[in-house]
Design a protein around this motif. Structure first.
Motif, PDB file in Angstrom:
ATOM      1  N   ALA A   1       2.598  35.478  39.680  1.00 13.04           N
ATOM      2  CA  ALA A   1       2.212  36.747  39.056  1.00 13.04           C
ATOM      3  C   ALA A   1       1.647  36.520  37.657  1.00 13.04           C
ATOM      4  O   ALA A   1       2.086  35.627  36.928  1.00 13.04           O
ATOM      5  CB  ALA A   1       3.427  37.674  38.987  1.00 13.04           C
ATOM      6  N   THR A   2       0.682  37.341  37.303  1.00 10.22           N
ATOM      7  CA  THR A   2       0.106  37.305  35.946  1.00 10.22           C
ATOM      8  C   THR A   2       0.311  38.617  35.205  1.00 10.22           C
ATOM      9  O   THR A   2       0.171  38.671  33.994  1.00 10.22           O
ATOM     10  CB  THR A   2      -1.400  37.007  36.012  1.00 10.22           C
ATOM     11  OG1 THR A   2      -2.046  37.999  36.821  1.00 10.22           O
ATOM     12  CG2 THR A   2      -1.673  35.630  36.579  1.00 10.22           C
ATOM     13  N   VAL A   3       0.618  39.686  35.941  1.00 17.42           N
ATOM     14  CA  VAL A   3       0.878  40.996  35.338  1.00 17.42           C
ATOM     15  C   VAL A   3       2.254  41.462  35.807  1.00 17.42           C
ATOM     16  O   VAL A   3       2.510  41.541  37.011  1.00 17.42           O
ATOM     17  CB  VAL A   3      -0.198  42.031  35.737  1.00 17.42           C
ATOM     18  CG1 VAL A   3       0.120  43.395  35.129  1.00 17.42           C
ATOM     19  CG2 VAL A   3      -1.584  41.571  35.303  1.00 17.42           C
ATOM     20  N   PHE A   4       3.130  41.752  34.845  1.00 13.78           N
ATOM     21  CA  PHE A   4       4.501  42.153  35.154  1.00 13.78           C
ATOM     22  C   PHE A   4       4.685  43.604  34.713  1.00 13.78           C
ATOM     23  O   PHE A   4       4.571  43.904  33.511  1.00 13.78           O
ATOM     24  CB  PHE A   4       5.499  41.254  34.435  1.00 13.78           C
ATOM     25  CG  PHE A   4       5.401  39.800  34.844  1.00 13.78           C
ATOM     26  CD1 PHE A   4       6.310  39.259  35.732  1.00 13.78           C
ATOM     27  CD2 PHE A   4       4.396  38.983  34.346  1.00 13.78           C
ATOM     28  CE1 PHE A   4       6.223  37.924  36.113  1.00 13.78           C
ATOM     29  CE2 PHE A   4       4.296  37.656  34.716  1.00 13.78           C
ATOM     30  CZ  PHE A   4       5.205  37.118  35.611  1.00 13.78           C
ATOM     31  N   VAL A   5       4.963  44.482  35.669  1.00 15.79           N
ATOM     32  CA  VAL A   5       5.164  45.900  35.359  1.00 15.79           C
ATOM     33  C   VAL A   5       6.644  46.207  35.526  1.00 15.79           C
ATOM     34  O   VAL A   5       7.216  46.045  36.616  1.00 15.79           O
ATOM     35  CB  VAL A   5       4.307  46.794  36.281  1.00 15.79           C
ATOM     36  CG1 VAL A   5       4.590  48.273  35.988  1.00 15.79           C
ATOM     37  CG2 VAL A   5       2.832  46.484  36.085  1.00 15.79           C
ATOM     38  N   PHE A   6       7.260  46.641  34.427  1.00 11.78           N
ATOM     39  CA  PHE A   6       8.705  46.865  34.416  1.00 11.78           C
ATOM     40  C   PHE A   6       9.018  48.312  34.776  1.00 11.78           C
ATOM     41  O   PHE A   6       8.230  49.221  34.473  1.00 11.78           O
ATOM     42  CB  PHE A   6       9.273  46.498  33.048  1.00 11.78           C
ATOM     43  CG  PHE A   6       9.097  45.038  32.723  1.00 11.78           C
ATOM     44  CD1 PHE A   6       9.950  44.086  33.244  1.00 11.78           C
ATOM     45  CD2 PHE A   6       8.045  44.605  31.915  1.00 11.78           C
ATOM     46  CE1 PHE A   6       9.781  42.740  32.970  1.00 11.78           C
ATOM     47  CE2 PHE A   6       7.863  43.265  31.633  1.00 11.78           C
ATOM     48  CZ  PHE A   6       8.732  42.326  32.167  1.00 11.78           C
ATOM     49  N   PRO A   7      10.171  48.562  35.396  1.00 13.49           N
ATOM     50  CA  PRO A   7      10.452  49.903  35.923  1.00 13.49           C
ATOM     51  C   PRO A   7      10.741  50.953  34.856  1.00 13.49           C
ATOM     52  O   PRO A   7      10.605  52.144  35.114  1.00 13.49           O
ATOM     53  CB  PRO A   7      11.684  49.673  36.803  1.00 13.49           C
ATOM     54  CG  PRO A   7      12.336  48.453  36.241  1.00 13.49           C
ATOM     55  CD  PRO A   7      11.214  47.591  35.749  1.00 13.49           C
TER      56      PRO A   7
ATOM     57  N   TYR B   1       2.608  41.927  30.092  1.00 12.47           N
ATOM     58  CA  TYR B   1       3.819  42.712  30.312  1.00 12.47           C
ATOM     59  C   TYR B   1       3.506  44.184  30.026  1.00 12.47           C
ATOM     60  O   TYR B   1       2.969  44.515  28.974  1.00 12.47           O
ATOM     61  CB  TYR B   1       4.937  42.292  29.347  1.00 12.47           C
ATOM     62  CG  TYR B   1       5.701  41.032  29.670  1.00 12.47           C
ATOM     63  CD1 TYR B   1       5.324  40.186  30.706  1.00 12.47           C
ATOM     64  CD2 TYR B   1       6.829  40.699  28.922  1.00 12.47           C
ATOM     65  CE1 TYR B   1       6.040  39.027  30.976  1.00 12.47           C
ATOM     66  CE2 TYR B   1       7.555  39.538  29.189  1.00 12.47           C
ATOM     67  CZ  TYR B   1       7.152  38.704  30.210  1.00 12.47           C
ATOM     68  OH  TYR B   1       7.871  37.561  30.475  1.00 12.47           O
ATOM     69  N   GLY B   2       3.875  45.082  30.933  1.00 10.89           N
ATOM     70  CA  GLY B   2       3.718  46.500  30.677  1.00 10.89           C
ATOM     71  C   GLY B   2       4.813  47.279  31.428  1.00 10.89           C
ATOM     72  O   GLY B   2       5.295  46.816  32.465  1.00 10.89           O
ATOM     73  N   ASP B   3       5.252  48.406  30.995  1.00  9.07           N
ATOM     74  CA  ASP B   3       5.029  48.997  29.693  1.00  9.07           C
ATOM     75  C   ASP B   3       6.266  48.701  28.870  1.00  9.07           C
ATOM     76  O   ASP B   3       7.370  48.975  29.325  1.00  9.07           O
ATOM     77  CB  ASP B   3       4.802  50.502  29.875  1.00  9.07           C
ATOM     78  CG  ASP B   3       4.744  51.299  28.594  1.00  9.07           C
ATOM     79  OD1 ASP B   3       4.623  50.710  27.521  1.00  9.07           O
ATOM     80  OD2 ASP B   3       4.824  52.537  28.658  1.00  9.07           O
ATOM     81  N   CYS B   4       6.092  48.158  27.688  1.00  7.46           N
ATOM     82  CA  CYS B   4       7.237  47.721  26.883  1.00  7.46           C
ATOM     83  C   CYS B   4       7.367  48.505  25.579  1.00  7.46           C
ATOM     84  O   CYS B   4       8.153  48.116  24.717  1.00  7.46           O
ATOM     85  CB  CYS B   4       7.110  46.233  26.567  1.00  7.46           C
ATOM     86  SG  CYS B   4       6.942  45.181  28.005  1.00  7.46           S
TER      87      CYS B   4
END
Length: 712
Positions: free
Chosen positions: A626-632, A529-532
């Motif tokens: 998906a293995t990489v989740f990029v949040f807005p 998870y990025g960017d948190c």
């Protein structure tokens, strides 16, 4: 077809449940899709075994079917309906056998209540067509006797010229009580055509019960609860006067005294008040202490000393404690993990890796990922500085990493403060750990900071003032190459950890900003998870940079990057500035790094769930897997990671910072010791990766936008 491994005891000392826990964990660590079965319920110490409940603490995604009840087993055996019983076993086992690569099956241990174990275990091996792992306890037997019993048991599982026995695990080996070495056991078994696949050393800590467990076992009255999670390491009857009692009062001792022995009671309480931590005070014969004595001992009670009362005589009470049920209570997570890891590491690694079929692709389970972190860090053996050097969780994590060889840790703290933290947690200070008093600021750090920040008006006086902050001092150690990375944040905020790094280290070449990722250890997989943690509202260019950094981080840690750019909209189903930003960022990544698999905008369910992806994004090569989740933005990312972490009891490792020219990582202020250990390992691996990169000058210095971002 699943490989079926049936654990069968050769004597009463064999610990099948702990062996099952260890083998399942060892297989999970190598990424095998492992299942567990206990087809037949077992009565031990008058109660039904709880192996399945313990197993769920090892594998969060495990689904263990209910075993056939003891009553039903005994009824079928009494009627001679052995075949019917085995048909029921196959029905119970069917789903687990169909859905796993390797299935560990726990047989039946011989007990006074169940004398049919040999007959039933033989039937289980045949009905399940299972290979057999023999488990034997080493204690209280000579080597020739042990080998004779094991060989006799192995002969029982001979099918023509073929044997079902795949190996032997020996448990309870105490080198102080026997002259036999691991090589002796292996050689003796080899002469019988048997392979030693593991030898479990006796670890007393795996048997230490909590005070609450002892109280429950005895049915004792709790006079004062105190710290019910203290561990009982030994039992001591205090039958002498105070001078004679003192030698028997130690950390972890269950002090047993009649309730009218006020002198012994006060001796235990005085020991508690002067720093010794007995497990508990157990008063016998149903005699409560005089009220005035209790009032005198109140400071010891306030310090956490538990006080129990039993109506039994001292001898009877101690005898019951010694002969208590050694099983692990289902709510004792710490002991379950301790036992699991002790047994898992005893197995021969080559043998464990040979168990899954060669054509089965290993999955990256949470256990496999954590083990990968540990082994990679051990190979790198980097030097990591910890500015919060006296914080108790940090101290414990640093000691563990130093002992395991995960990293060479440098604690910034006064030595006496580190010692106090170690004593409070019952820890032994590793001889090779480095402790540096941060109040002694060497001139080389002042000179280096002035040189690095002179364009910002840095002077010697300002440098001395900033270097009183251990985080800045640790960052300067990284800058000068005296350490390879820094971990902080158990007490400090993210801003306090990252700002010195931006000011002194700068961003690495090509990085537009510093961002972060969490490694989320889901039940069946590990995702990123990025960017948190860092950037409140990145624009499209910055969001693309976060996606690229996150994809590279995933690949560096063995996760195949398939990047989902998360939004409230999938494709063109929604509109608005936020959706446009995500779409633009996705296109920027495709142009800059066409080899990265990326898609967006995608809703979270479309990114994770194949059935949803099929309807919402049927042409996507990322949706549903998906293995990489990029949040807005930070609001979405931080909220999502915490919701998943807390609601689904998911272990999250991080945040790991990306984009800095040298490894600096932040901790959550609620971090557990285990979280800090893994963050140290992450930092060491980042440092090793940095060493492998081409030497290039660091990126730009700090700027106002970066500093403002850190306020979040």
């Amino acid at each position: 077809m699943a490989r079926r491994i049936l654990l069968i005891p050769t004597n009463h000392q064999a610990d099948l449940t702990s062996t099952s826990l260890g083998l399942v964990h060892a297989l999970d660590e190598i990424g095998s899709k492992v299942g567990y079965l206990k087809p037949l319920a077992q009565i031990q110490h008058g109660r039904i075994g709880q192996a399945a409940d313990l197993m769920e603490q090892v594998l969060t995604n495990i689904d263990v079917p209910d075993p056939i009840s003891v009553q039903e087993v005994e009824r079928d055996l009494a009627r001679g309906e052995d075949d019917d019983l085995m048909e029921k076993v196959l029905a119970v086992s069917e789903e687990v056998l169909a859905n796993h690569d390797v299935v560990v099956i726990e047989g039946v241990l011989p007990t006074a209540e169940q004398t049919y174990s040999g007959r039933v275990n033989h039937d289980l091996a045949q009905a399940l067509d299972a290979e057999v792992l023999l488990v034997a306890g080493v204690n209280s037997t000579t080597l020739p006797t042990l080998i004779s019993k094991v060989a006799g048991a192995a002969a029982f599982y001979q099918v023509g010229e073929q044997s079902r026995v795949m190996g032997v695990l020996l448990t309870g080996h105490d080198p102080s009580r026997t002259t036999s070495t691991p090589e002796d056991f292996a050689e003796a078994l080899n002469t019988e055509g048997l392979r030693l696949v593991g030898l479990v050393e006796d670890e007393p800590a795996t048997l230490w019960p909590r005070v609450r467990d002892v109280a429950r076992e005895l049915g004792a009255t709790i006079i004062h609860a105190g710290d019910q999670d203290r561990r009982m390491r030994s039992t001591q009857i205090l039958a002498q006067g105070v001078p004679g009692c003192i030698a028997g009062i130690d950390d972890g001792v269950l002090a047993v005294v009649p309730g009218d022995r006020h002198d012994a009671i006060m001796a235990v309480c005085l020991a508690e008040m002067t720093g010794t931590k007995p497990a508990a005070l157990l008063m016998t014969a149903g005699v409560r202490p005089d009220i005035q004595v209790r009032q005198l001992c109140q400071p010891a009670l306030d310090a956490g000393l538990p006080v129990l009362l039993t109506g039994e005589s001292t001898f009877t009470a101690v005898n019951r404690v010694i002969n208590r049920d050694k099983g692990i209570p289902v709510d004792d997570v710490d002991r379950t993990r301790h036992v699991t890891e002790a047994f898992a590491k005893a197995f021969d690694d080559e043998w464990v890796r040979s168990l899954p079929s060669k054509d089965v692709r290993p999955r990256l389970s949470p256990a496999a990922f954590r083990r990968q972190l540990t082994t990679q860090a051990q190979r790198a053996r980097k030097r990591i500085v910890l500015p919060e050097g006296a914080e108790p969780r940090t101290v414990e994590a640093a000691f563990a990493c130093q002992t395991k060889g995960v990293a060479d840790c440098v604690l910034l703290a006064k030595p006496e403060d580190v010692m106090a933290a170690a004593v409070s947690r019952g820890l032994t200070v590793p001889e090779d750990i480095t402790i540096i008093d941060p109040s002694h600021i060497d001139q080389r750090y002042v000179d280096a900071l002035v040189e690095r920040r002179k364009h910002k008006g840095m002077t010697d006086l300002k440098a001395y003032d900033q270097l009183t902050d251990p985080t800045m001092l640790g960052t300067m150690m990284v800058h000068l190459g005296e350490v390879d990375g820094l971990v902080s944040g158990a007490v400090n905020t993210t801003a306090n950890t990252v700002r010195p790094a931006l000011q002194v280290l700068g961003t690495k070449p090509g990085a537009k900003l510093v961002s972060s990722v969490f490694f989320m250890c889901l039940p069946d997989d590990v995702v990123v998870y990025g960017d948190c943690a860092i950037n409140p509202d990145p624009n499209a260019e910055e969001l693309a940079d976060i996606a690229i950094q996150s994809a590279d981080s995933a690949a560096a840690f063995g996760i195949e990057p398939r990047v989902a750019m998360i939004s409230f909209s999938t494709g063109t189903s929604g509109a608005g500035a936020d959706v446009i930003k995500v779409a633009e960022a996705t296109e920027i990544v495709r142009q800059k790094r066409p080899e990265i698999l990326i898609d967006g905008p995608l809703q979270y369910d479309a990114a994770t769930t194949a059935s949803v992806a099929k309807s919402k994004a049927p042409e996507s090569n990322v949706a549903g897997r998906a293995t990489v989740f990029v949040f807005p933005d930070l609001n979405t990312g931080n909220t999502t990671y915490k919701a998943v972490q807390r609601s689904a009891s998911v272990i999250s490792i991080g945040p790991m910072l990306q984009g800095l020219s040298a490894p600096v990582n932040d901790l959550s202020r609620g971090a557990l010791v285990e979280d800090i250990e893994y963050t140290i390992a992450l930092t060491a691996i980042q440092a090793a990766a940095k060493d492998n990169e081409a030497k290039e000058p660091s990126g730009g210095d700090d700027d106002s936008e970066k500093e403002e971002a850190l306020s979040a």
